[in-house]
Design a protein around this motif. Structure first.
Motif, PDB file in Angstrom:
ATOM      1  N   GLN A  84    -101.242  -1.504  49.854  1.00  0.00           N
ATOM      2  CA  GLN A  84    -101.640  -2.139  50.213  1.00  0.00           C
ATOM      3  C   GLN A  84    -102.095  -3.976  50.273  1.00  0.00           C
ATOM      4  OE1 GLN A  84    -103.417  -0.757  52.428  1.00  0.00           O
ATOM      5  NE2 GLN A  84    -105.917   0.299  52.387  1.00  0.00           N
ATOM      6  N   GLU A  97    -110.375   1.444  52.863  1.00  0.00           N
ATOM      7  CA  GLU A  97    -110.014   1.032  53.666  1.00  0.00           C
ATOM      8  C   GLU A  97    -110.250   0.280  54.419  1.00  0.00           C
ATOM      9  OE1 GLU A  97    -114.468   2.160  54.308  1.00  0.00           O
ATOM     10  OE2 GLU A  97    -112.404   2.379  53.386  1.00  0.00           O
ATOM     11  N   SER A  98    -110.501  -1.084  53.343  1.00  0.00           N
ATOM     12  CA  SER A  98    -110.868  -2.855  53.569  1.00  0.00           C
ATOM     13  C   SER A  98    -110.395  -2.986  52.363  1.00  0.00           C
ATOM     14  CB  SER A  98    -112.366  -2.702  53.921  1.00  0.00           C
ATOM     15  OG  SER A  98    -112.038  -2.190  54.995  1.00  0.00           O
ATOM     16  N   GLU A 137    -114.571  -7.113  60.218  1.00  0.00           N
ATOM     17  CA  GLU A 137    -113.039  -6.601  59.583  1.00  0.00           C
ATOM     18  C   GLU A 137    -111.532  -6.396  60.328  1.00  0.00           C
ATOM     19  OE1 GLU A 137    -115.306  -6.213  55.558  1.00  0.00           O
ATOM     20  OE2 GLU A 137    -114.367  -4.462  56.769  1.00  0.00           O
ATOM     21  N   TYR A 138    -111.529  -6.315  62.041  1.00  0.00           N
ATOM     22  CA  TYR A 138    -110.630  -5.628  63.171  1.00  0.00           C
ATOM     23  C   TYR A 138    -111.281  -5.327  64.304  1.00  0.00           C
ATOM     24  CZ  TYR A 138    -114.533  -2.358  62.904  1.00  0.00           C
ATOM     25  OH  TYR A 138    -116.130  -1.052  63.528  1.00  0.00           O
ATOM     26  N   ILE A 150    -109.667  -7.356  51.519  1.00  0.00           N
ATOM     27  CA  ILE A 150    -110.649  -7.480  51.953  1.00  0.00           C
ATOM     28  C   ILE A 150    -112.515  -8.088  50.875  1.00  0.00           C
ATOM     29  CG2 ILE A 150    -112.947  -8.375  54.003  1.00  0.00           C
ATOM     30  CD1 ILE A 150    -110.393  -6.744  55.670  1.00  0.00           C
ATOM     31  N   ASP A 151    -112.477  -6.941  50.626  1.00  0.00           N
ATOM     32  CA  ASP A 151    -113.305  -6.647  49.303  1.00  0.00           C
ATOM     33  C   ASP A 151    -112.213  -7.296  48.097  1.00  0.00           C
ATOM     34  OD1 ASP A 151    -114.108  -5.371  50.929  1.00  0.00           O
ATOM     35  OD2 ASP A 151    -114.286  -3.337  49.967  1.00  0.00           O
ATOM     36  N   ASP A 154    -103.193  -3.274  59.470  1.00  0.00           N
ATOM     37  CA  ASP A 154    -104.597  -2.180  59.563  1.00  0.00           C
ATOM     38  C   ASP A 154    -104.782  -1.311  57.902  1.00  0.00           C
ATOM     39  OD1 ASP A 154    -106.988  -1.179  59.491  1.00  0.00           O
ATOM     40  OD2 ASP A 154    -106.825  -0.053  61.405  1.00  0.00           O
ATOM     41  N   GLN A 155    -105.458  -2.271  56.775  1.00  0.00           N
ATOM     42  CA  GLN A 155    -105.572  -1.402  55.926  1.00  0.00           C
ATOM     43  C   GLN A 155    -105.671   0.071  56.054  1.00  0.00           C
ATOM     44  OE1 GLN A 155    -107.307  -3.756  52.278  1.00  0.00           O
ATOM     45  NE2 GLN A 155    -104.241  -3.961  52.536  1.00  0.00           N
ATOM     46  N   LYS A 156    -106.151   0.461  56.978  1.00  0.00           N
ATOM     47  CA  LYS A 156    -107.008   1.527  57.333  1.00  0.00           C
ATOM     48  C   LYS A 156    -105.856   1.958  57.488  1.00  0.00           C
ATOM     49  CE  LYS A 156    -110.383   4.502  60.557  1.00  0.00           C
ATOM     50  NZ  LYS A 156    -109.248   5.862  60.582  1.00  0.00           N
TER      51      LYS A 156
END
Length: 493
Positions: A18, A244-245, A473-474, A248-249, A25-27
């Motif tokens: 990550q 999944e984020s 976020e996406y 960003i977090d 896309d982090q997902k």
């Protein structure tokens, strides 16, 4: 070989993937399916990552399968929108009869939202069911209810979505409303008794912590106010970055205050509103998020409906004590909804700030829930209707808040669930002209975007109907389960 894993099983590798931004896309990494036993992958990674010329992306691509989103919804032929949706139901259908990677096993086929979302989502599925009802796909409606029941029976609640990293939170509790919709479709009164135990288990999840809770305190999803009244809030059991984020977090956390930032972020995700100025202490910045300090009007209305449904299902089985118990709880909650969420000055429902013992300043579309479920009196309904007409309804539909922050659950975006809630709420209280306007504004926006792109979107721009919605976020996703469902249902009403 079972390939199921939890993110913490591959924490070191996951963290490196990550942070290195291998995937846009982090997902992607959360949805990966291991091709070898996890222990073996971890051992190889620990050994190989220190070697010269180690290629992280190559290692990941060699050891995991990236099934990804399989839905391609744009076609060469430009079908009428309703025909397009009929074909989409099949394209959005998935099965998960065994665990794969982070994907949870489910007993029945289900519909995914579309785009990057290739798993079963809780509250999305109710709005998908609205469309399945119109399409006459009763079996799939039953499948959705069965899958929810299976998750509640095996896990204790329906997770946000059917992946192992969502086992710390749920989403707005729509299961009892799903039963109403199925009953409306089949007229089978045994539905309520069949799922009585499931309803009780879900209720126990949301009320977990109420025993022994003192006034002016919160435990998990339960809040006891200064006056000793019970309310509920959204909550997440974990206080860590969302897989999944992830990046960003971590980035947002650096400039945030307080030691529960991650839990506040995750708790907002339980509401489905990730993210909105609704949650921010300053009304502007995600770093000030304070979801845990709020009791929410939508959640408490949905739990009132769950209590009423439990009273009904108890009555059908002659369980008189239970019938009385849940009826009394629902009656008390109805009083509390008016006491804590109704803003007499603004003539709208708002969330309640637990610490400040006051209503929050944010004006948002979740104010519709007391009207959607028939909890408002006529005067309250008139106030909400006026606010909706003057502040929330635009050319392209109903927006979610009156603030523009760049967050996707703020102005100018219009989301399918609230078009249905808005339409139904106004119909419930006799504001038929306003109901029609909500329906026509949003449906014409959906049709215009479909005409221009061949796609049905996750959300729409209600102000500028020349553009496609953004924020969040996406990128805006196409597919899209709840848009398809609400569009079909509105067209039939």
């Amino acid at each position: 070989m079972s390939t199921q894993f939890y993110i913490h099983d591959i924490q070191s590798l996951f963290d490196d993937v990550q942070k290195s931004k291998i995937f846009e896309d982090q997902k992607m990494m959360t949805d990966a399916v291991p091709l070898f036993p996890i222990g073996e992958i971890n051992a190889k990674y620990t050994k190989e990552k220190e070697t010269d010329g180690f290629d992280l992306k190559n290692f990941v691509m060699t050891h995991f399968d990236f099934l990804g989103a399989r839905v391609s919804v744009q076609r060469a032929e430009h079908l009428p929108i309703a025909e397009h949706i009929e074909k989409l139901w099949d394209e959005l259908t998935r099965t998960a009869y065994e665990e794969k990677g982070t994907l949870l096993k489910l007993p029945k086929p289900y519909i995914v939202p579309g785009g990057r979302f290739n798993e079963f989502f809780y509250w999305d599925s109710y709005f998908i069911m609205l469309g399945l009802q119109v399409s006459g796909r009763v079996e799939m409606m039953e499948n959705i209810v069965e899958n929810c029941s299976y998750l509640i029976q095996h896990i204790g609640f329906v997770p946000n979505a059917s992946r192992t990293h969502f086992l710390s939170r749920s989403q707005p509790p729509y299961f009892s409303l799903m039963l109403d919709l199925l009953f409306e479709t089949t007229n089978d009164g045994e539905i309520y008794t069949k799922y009585h135990d499931t309803l009780e288990k879900e209720y126990a999840f949301w009320m977990n912590g109420e025993k022994g809770i003192g006034s002016d305190s919160s435990v998990k999803r339960v809040v006891k106010t200064k006056d000793g009244d019970l309310l509920n809030r959204y909550y997440d059991a974990e206080n860590a970055p969302r897989p999944e984020s992830y990046l960003i977090d971590i980035k947002d956390h650096k400039s945030a205050s307080g030691d529960e930032f991650y839990r506040n972020i995750r708790s907002a995700c339980e509401s489905g509103w990730d993210f909105s100025s609704r949650w921010f202490a300053d009304g502007e910045h995600i770093q000030t998020i304070e979801t845990l300090n709020l009791a929410e009007v939508d959640l408490n209305c949905l739990l009132w409906h769950l209590e009423m449904t439990l009273s009904k299902s108890s009555a059908l089985q002659n369980l008189r004590d239970k019938e009385k118990y849940f009826a009394e709880r629902a009656a008390k909650r109805k009083q509390m909804i008016s006491k804590y969420f109704w803003d007499e000055d603004a003539k709208i429902y708002k969330d309640y700030h637990i610490q400040k013992n006051t209503k929050t300043p944010s004006e948002h579309i979740a104010a519709l829930y007391p009207l959607f479920l028939g909890l408002a009196d006529q005067k309250q309904a008139e106030g909400v209707a006026r606010n909706i007409s003057e502040k929330f309804l635009y050319q392209g539909g109903l927006v979610t808040t009156t603030k523009k922050t760049g967050q996707q659950w703020d102005l100018p975006n219009a989301w399918a669930p609230y078009q249905w809630l808005g339409f139904t709420s106004m119909k419930n209280y006799g504001f038929n002209e306003l109901a029609e306007k909500i329906k026509n504004n949003w449906c014409s926006n959906v049709e215009r975007v479909y005409q221009n792109t061949g796609k049905l979107m996750e959300k729409y721009n209600a102000l500028d109907t020349e553009t496609i919605a953004g924020g969040g976020e996406y990128p805006n996703q196409d597919g899209f389960g709840w848009t398809n469902g609400v569009y079909l249902q509105l067209q039939q009403n």
